[in-house]
Design a protein around this motif. Structure first.
Motif, PDB file in Angstrom:
ATOM      1  N   UNK A 147      -0.260  12.807   0.705  1.00 51.85           N
ATOM      2  CA  UNK A 147       0.540  12.284   0.156  1.00 51.85           C
ATOM      3  C   UNK A 147       1.046  11.631  -1.010  1.00 51.85           C
ATOM      4  N   UNK A 148       0.046  10.158  -0.227  1.00 49.82           N
ATOM      5  CA  UNK A 148       0.218   9.199  -1.153  1.00 49.82           C
ATOM      6  C   UNK A 148      -0.858   9.610  -1.863  1.00 49.82           C
ATOM      7  N   UNK A 149      -1.879  10.270  -2.541  1.00 51.74           N
ATOM      8  CA  UNK A 149      -2.723  10.822  -3.393  1.00 51.74           C
ATOM      9  C   UNK A 149      -2.083  11.255  -4.287  1.00 51.74           C
ATOM     10  N   UNK A 150      -1.213  12.183  -3.781  1.00 54.05           N
ATOM     11  CA  UNK A 150      -0.743  13.599  -4.488  1.00 54.05           C
ATOM     12  C   UNK A 150       0.346  12.441  -5.017  1.00 54.05           C
ATOM     13  N   UNK A 151       1.197  11.669  -4.907  1.00 53.69           N
ATOM     14  CA  UNK A 151       2.165  10.868  -5.600  1.00 53.69           C
ATOM     15  C   UNK A 151       1.779  10.234  -7.072  1.00 53.69           C
ATOM     16  N   UNK A 152       0.033   9.696  -6.624  1.00 53.26           N
ATOM     17  CA  UNK A 152      -0.118   9.399  -8.113  1.00 53.26           C
ATOM     18  C   UNK A 152      -1.027  10.259  -9.096  1.00 53.26           C
ATOM     19  N   UNK A 154       1.032  -1.014   0.009  1.00 54.05           N
ATOM     20  CA  UNK A 154       0.029   0.134  -0.340  1.00 54.05           C
ATOM     21  C   UNK A 154       0.851   1.184   0.223  1.00 54.05           C
ATOM     22  N   UNK A 155       1.723   1.201   0.536  1.00 52.76           N
ATOM     23  CA  UNK A 155       2.857   2.091   0.236  1.00 52.76           C
ATOM     24  C   UNK A 155       3.781   2.473  -0.712  1.00 52.76           C
ATOM     25  N   UNK A 156       4.197   1.196  -1.096  1.00 55.15           N
ATOM     26  CA  UNK A 156       5.386   1.404  -2.181  1.00 55.15           C
ATOM     27  C   UNK A 156       4.297   1.321  -3.374  1.00 55.15           C
ATOM     28  N   UNK A 208       4.977   6.712  -9.407  1.00 56.39           N
ATOM     29  CA  UNK A 208       5.561   7.849  -9.606  1.00 56.39           C
ATOM     30  C   UNK A 208       6.377   7.659 -10.215  1.00 56.39           C
ATOM     31  N   UNK A 209       7.535   7.069  -9.808  1.00 59.56           N
ATOM     32  CA  UNK A 209       8.903   7.331 -10.585  1.00 59.56           C
ATOM     33  C   UNK A 209       8.942   6.500 -11.727  1.00 59.56           C
ATOM     34  N   UNK A 210       8.722   5.686 -11.875  1.00 64.56           N
ATOM     35  CA  UNK A 210       8.450   5.426 -13.652  1.00 64.56           C
ATOM     36  C   UNK A 210       8.566   6.302 -14.564  1.00 64.56           C
ATOM     37  N   UNK A 211       7.444   7.001 -13.870  1.00 64.53           N
ATOM     38  CA  UNK A 211       6.623   8.117 -14.525  1.00 64.53           C
ATOM     39  C   UNK A 211       7.898   9.487 -15.186  1.00 64.53           C
ATOM     40  N   UNK A 212       8.786   9.492 -13.733  1.00 64.01           N
ATOM     41  CA  UNK A 212       9.604  10.893 -13.577  1.00 64.01           C
ATOM     42  C   UNK A 212      10.413  10.026 -14.971  1.00 64.01           C
ATOM     43  N   UNK A 213      10.781   8.524 -14.806  1.00 62.76           N
ATOM     44  CA  UNK A 213      11.799   8.250 -15.125  1.00 62.76           C
ATOM     45  C   UNK A 213      12.354   7.957 -16.557  1.00 62.76           C
ATOM     46  N   UNK A 214      10.650   7.868 -17.109  1.00 66.85           N
ATOM     47  CA  UNK A 214      10.368   7.499 -19.118  1.00 66.85           C
ATOM     48  C   UNK A 214      11.279   9.032 -19.149  1.00 66.85           C
ATOM     49  N   UNK A 274      -0.684  -2.832  -8.027  1.00 61.56           N
ATOM     50  CA  UNK A 274      -0.512  -2.932  -6.902  1.00 61.56           C
ATOM     51  C   UNK A 274      -1.364  -1.890  -5.754  1.00 61.56           C
ATOM     52  N   UNK A 275      -0.737  -0.771  -6.423  1.00 62.15           N
ATOM     53  CA  UNK A 275      -1.888   0.186  -5.340  1.00 62.15           C
ATOM     54  C   UNK A 275      -3.688  -0.126  -5.257  1.00 62.15           C
ATOM     55  N   UNK A 276      -4.168  -0.526  -6.133  1.00 63.70           N
ATOM     56  CA  UNK A 276      -5.732  -1.779  -6.375  1.00 63.70           C
ATOM     57  C   UNK A 276      -5.632  -2.541  -5.035  1.00 63.70           C
ATOM     58  N   UNK A 277      -4.608  -3.632  -5.207  1.00 68.75           N
ATOM     59  CA  UNK A 277      -4.646  -5.055  -5.089  1.00 68.75           C
ATOM     60  C   UNK A 277      -4.595  -4.184  -3.023  1.00 68.75           C
TER      61      UNK A 277
END
Lengths: 210, 341
Positions: free
Chosen positions: B240-245, B78-80, B86-92, B139-142
């Motif tokens: 902030x978790x929502x903000x990350x999404x 849930x935390x991950x 967010x991270x892969x989105x920034x990495x692309x 993962x977030x949904x699950x």
């Protein structure tokens, strides 16, 4: 039951009308907005605005109210509380205390309609907010407004409610009498001493056929 | 490698990632302003001049919100999940060249090209890392222990799978034109032969449609789908978790806009200006303007169209886009082989 659907044309199946929709929203981008910047720009008000009820105050500072209790009686939400007291003035009686619970008030305007003395009127004050319940119960000093500020509303309201009154109250001279509502048939049709009218208790004891 | 060289790389990287996050912040404001204008409204205009400080106010609000974790949620995943989103989105964005030539970093006596990592398999990196973003959503949904979230995640996974094919095939057609997977080579090829959109209009349109689906944006935002799934995969997320999404979605949009610009519109190339004579700042402006058009398109489409039905989404992806993309790829390949022989 069969679902009836229109056969889509080739362009529609290719989702091409989407472009039409896109151009519409793009045109809207440059159109004038229809937003009122609320706290800075207030809500437009007129004599017809039926805001919170207020008490009118004569030019000499006295209260017009004679504490007859009609508004208290007619109020459907039991928002009004009047404590009457004797006074040296010609009207003989005035409210010692006059409270309106703005949390109960439903702004129906019945009090204004019932008042025979132009004493309580629906003002154009609309905003009311506060964190405690107590501050929403407004007392006499909080409710009083100079009658000069309420003249327009009083004339407007009298123009409406005179149709129910035996003795019409003065209307706003700016209002065209031709536009006044027709006098109610109830106000004219029933003579004061109608022999067919029975006492109330007689009506109550009559058996209804329904 | 010298220390100054490493420092120069770090500076360019920070520029690119800072730019990406700044664009994400600006987009969160633009989303609300543009939607307002399209609905005869004004939008947020109170915080700062013209409401420009609204993203900062939003960030502060997010930081002070309570973090809620539902009972039965998987604590680690849930935390991950927001991080994985967010991270892969920034990495692309790393492989997208956002300027021509090199900039000299003041005070370091080092010059770096205006791309974070100009790796030879840039296109494959983009696809691989870009697809990682869906792990965060699934993962977030699950991990939320919420059936609506899970439904949103499953839809998102299926959608990603369907549109990845068309996206990759249309991308491959553009890559065939230049014969290289390296992004800077693709830009160079377009500088010599003209923009790819002139040769590959079909691939451009397929990429355009597929990139909406890839970033889970309207009209393909089945992962969120408010009327049906409450909030989809981020129903249970707050603070902030929502903000990350949220930020991840905008970063992915920016990366996708940068990619379609690079592949089909010449990336940082300025029209009618040879590559050697273009100053680096002008090329950055050109890149920003071109991607800005697509970022605006994202908003424009979102506030104009209704959401697709799920069967329409699958129908469009598998029965329409995929055959056209395959055909386009085959025809392009044949012509390229014939032209080279």
């Amino acid at each position: 039951m069969p679902v009836l659907a229109r056969t889509l044309s080739f362009t529609e199946r290719m989702y091409l009308p989407i472009v039409k929709g896109l151009f519409f929203t793009f045109r809207v981008l440059f159109r004038k907005h229809i937003v009122r910047m609320y706290p800075e720009v207030g809500i437009p008000r007129s004599a017809a605005t039926r805001g919170q009820p207020r008490l009118s105050q004569n030019e000499d500072g006295t209260v017009r109210c004679v504490a007859c209790g009609l508004c208290e009686f007619v109020c459907p939400a039991y928002a009004i509380t009047i404590h009457g007291a004797a006074t040296e003035r010609f009207i003989e009686r005035e409210p010692r205390e006059f409270e309106i619970d703005m949390l109960r008030c439903i702004l129906c305007g019945f009090c204004e309609e019932a008042c025979p003395k132009e004493a309580i009127y629906m003002s154009d004050e609309l905003e009311h907010a506060g964190p405690t319940r107590a501050e929403h119960v407004m007392n006499k000093t909080q409710l009083l407004r100079p009658i000069s500020k309420m003249r327009e509303r009083i004339g407007f309201a009298n123009n409406i409610y005179n149709r129910w009154r035996k003795d019409p109250l003065p209307v706003d001279p700016k209002i065209n009498p031709a536009n006044a509502p027709a006098v109610s048939p109830i106000a004219t049709a029933v003579p004061r001493n109608d022999p067919t009218m029975r006492p109330l208790d007689a009506i109550a004891s009559t058996k209804t056929t329904r | 490698m010298e220390f100054t060289a490493i420092l120069a790389i770090v500076i360019v990287t920070l520029l690119a990632f800072g730019g990406t996050v700044a664009v994400a912040g600006a987009m969160s404001l633009a989303e609300r302003r543009v939607s307002a204008w399209m609905q005869y409204r004004i939008g947020p205009s109170r915080v700062g001049p013209l409401g420009l400080l609204q993203p900062i106010a939003d960030l502060i609000k997010f930081m002070f919100k309570e973090e809620v974790m539902p009972e039965g949620a998987h604590p680690l995943l849930f935390r991950l999940a927001p991080i994985l989103s967010a991270v892969p989105a920034m990495m692309t964005f790393a492989v997208v060249p956002f300027g021509l030539g090199k900039i000299t970093i003041p005070g370091l006596n080092e010059s770096r090209p205006l791309v974070v990592a100009d790796i030879p398999v840039g296109a494959i990196y983009f696809l691989a890392v870009g697809s990682l973003g869906v792990y965060g959503i699934i993962l977030g949904g699950w991990a939320s222990n919420n059936k609506f979230s899970l439904l949103g995640s499953i839809r998102s996974g299926a959608q990603m799978l369907s549109y990845e094919l068309s996206l990759t095939l249309s991308m491959a057609a553009a890559i065939l034109m230049s014969g290289s997977l390296q992004m800077t080579e693709i830009v160079k090829h377009q500088a010599e032969h003209g923009w790819n959109i002139l040769y590959q209009p079909v691939a451009f349109i397929i990429f355009l449609i597929a990139m909406f689906a890839e970033t889970n944006r309207h009209p393909f935002d089945f992962a969120e789908c408010e009327p049906e799934l409450v909030g989809g995969f981020h129903t249970e997320y707050s603070s902030m978790k929502f903000a990350m999404f949220f930020v991840g979605e905008y970063c992915a949009m920016f990366a996708m806009s940068g990619m379609i610009t690079t592949l089909f519109l010449g990336g940082p190339l300025v029209p009618f200006l040879p590559i050697e004579q273009t100053p680096w700042w002008l090329s950055v402006i050109a890149f920003a303007m071109k991607s800005g058009v697509f970022l605006f398109l994202y908003l424009w489409v979102r506030w104009s169209l209704p959401r697709f039905k799920y069967d329409q989404l699958m129908d469009l992806g598998w029965k329409k886009l995929l055959p056209v993309a395959l055909l386009n790829f085959a025809v392009t390949g044949t012509i390229v082989v014939l032209a080279n022989s």
